[in-house]
Motif scaffolding. Structure first.
Motif, mmCIF file in Angstrom:
data_model
loop_
_atom_site.group_PDB
_atom_site.id
_atom_site.type_symbol
_atom_site.label_atom_id
_atom_site.label_comp_id
_atom_site.label_asym_id
_atom_site.label_seq_id
_atom_site.Cartn_x
_atom_site.Cartn_y
_atom_site.Cartn_z
ATOM 1 N N PRO A 49 0.830 -1.210 0.000
ATOM 2 C CA PRO A 49 0.000 0.000 0.000
ATOM 3 C C PRO A 49 0.865 1.260 0.000
ATOM 4 O O PRO A 49 1.907 1.308 0.654
ATOM 5 N N GLY A 50 0.476 2.223 -0.771
ATOM 6 C CA GLY A 50 1.190 3.499 -0.788
ATOM 7 C C GLY A 50 2.532 3.476 -1.478
ATOM 8 O O GLY A 50 3.315 4.417 -1.341
ATOM 9 N N ALA A 51 2.845 2.429 -2.233
ATOM 10 C CA ALA A 51 4.168 2.324 -2.869
ATOM 11 C C ALA A 51 4.381 3.429 -3.902
ATOM 12 O O ALA A 51 5.482 3.987 -3.988
ATOM 13 N N LEU A 52 3.363 3.746 -4.686
ATOM 14 C CA LEU A 52 3.525 4.826 -5.681
ATOM 15 C C LEU A 52 3.793 6.154 -4.994
ATOM 16 O O LEU A 52 4.693 6.901 -5.390
ATOM 17 N N GLU A 53 3.006 6.463 -3.993
ATOM 18 C CA GLU A 53 3.181 7.720 -3.265
ATOM 19 C C GLU A 53 4.554 7.784 -2.598
ATOM 20 O O GLU A 53 5.194 8.838 -2.579
ATOM 21 N N ALA A 54 5.029 6.668 -2.067
ATOM 22 C CA ALA A 54 6.351 6.627 -1.439
ATOM 23 C C ALA A 54 7.450 6.912 -2.464
ATOM 24 O O ALA A 54 8.514 7.418 -2.111
ATOM 25 N N ARG A 58 1.869 10.087 -8.064
ATOM 26 C CA ARG A 58 0.465 10.175 -7.675
ATOM 27 C C ARG A 58 -0.315 9.082 -8.398
ATOM 28 O O ARG A 58 -0.247 8.974 -9.621
ATOM 29 N N ALA A 59 -1.076 8.306 -7.654
ATOM 30 C CA ALA A 59 -1.850 7.210 -8.238
ATOM 31 C C ALA A 59 -2.854 7.711 -9.269
ATOM 32 O O ALA A 59 -3.177 7.005 -10.216
ATOM 33 N N ASP A 60 -3.340 8.940 -9.106
ATOM 34 C CA ASP A 60 -4.359 9.480 -10.014
ATOM 35 C C ASP A 60 -3.767 10.261 -11.198
ATOM 36 O O ASP A 60 -4.509 10.882 -11.955
#
Length: 97
Positions: A49-54, A58-60
């Motif tokens: 969870p949250g790997a992209l943000e880390a 941005r996921a979006d």
């Protein structure tokens, strides 16, 4: 071969016959390439969870299909790349490798 990449910027030079599963924060750039295909980054498993943000992404906001071909500066679609059809995409990724 197939590559799964999350990046702020992707620049690909002199490559042929590659498939990219991509999450990109800016338009991907290709130059001197042919027979490339692009698909969106696959869904991450619940264990990440949250790997992209880390990674500062941005996921979006994924510009995976906004490829700029520096050897095809025309309004028409470049003949050097295409969207990978869903029927040909890898259905499930092994995130343990």
């Amino acid at each position: 071969g197939s590559l799964v990449l999350g990046c702020r910027q992707l620049r690909v030079h002199t490559s042929n016959g590659c498939s990219f599963y991509l999450h990109a924060a800016s338009n991907p750039i290709i130059e001197g390439c042919d027979a490339l295909s692009f698909a969106p980054y696959p869904p991450l498993p619940p264990s990440l969870p949250g790997a992209l943000e880390a990674a500062g992404l941005r996921a979006d906001a994924n510009l995976w299909d906004r490829v700029d071909d520096f050897h095809w500066i025309k309004a028409q679609q470049s003949p050097h790349w295409a969207v990978l059809p869903e029927a040909r995409r890898i259905a499930e990724f092994d995130w343990t490798r």
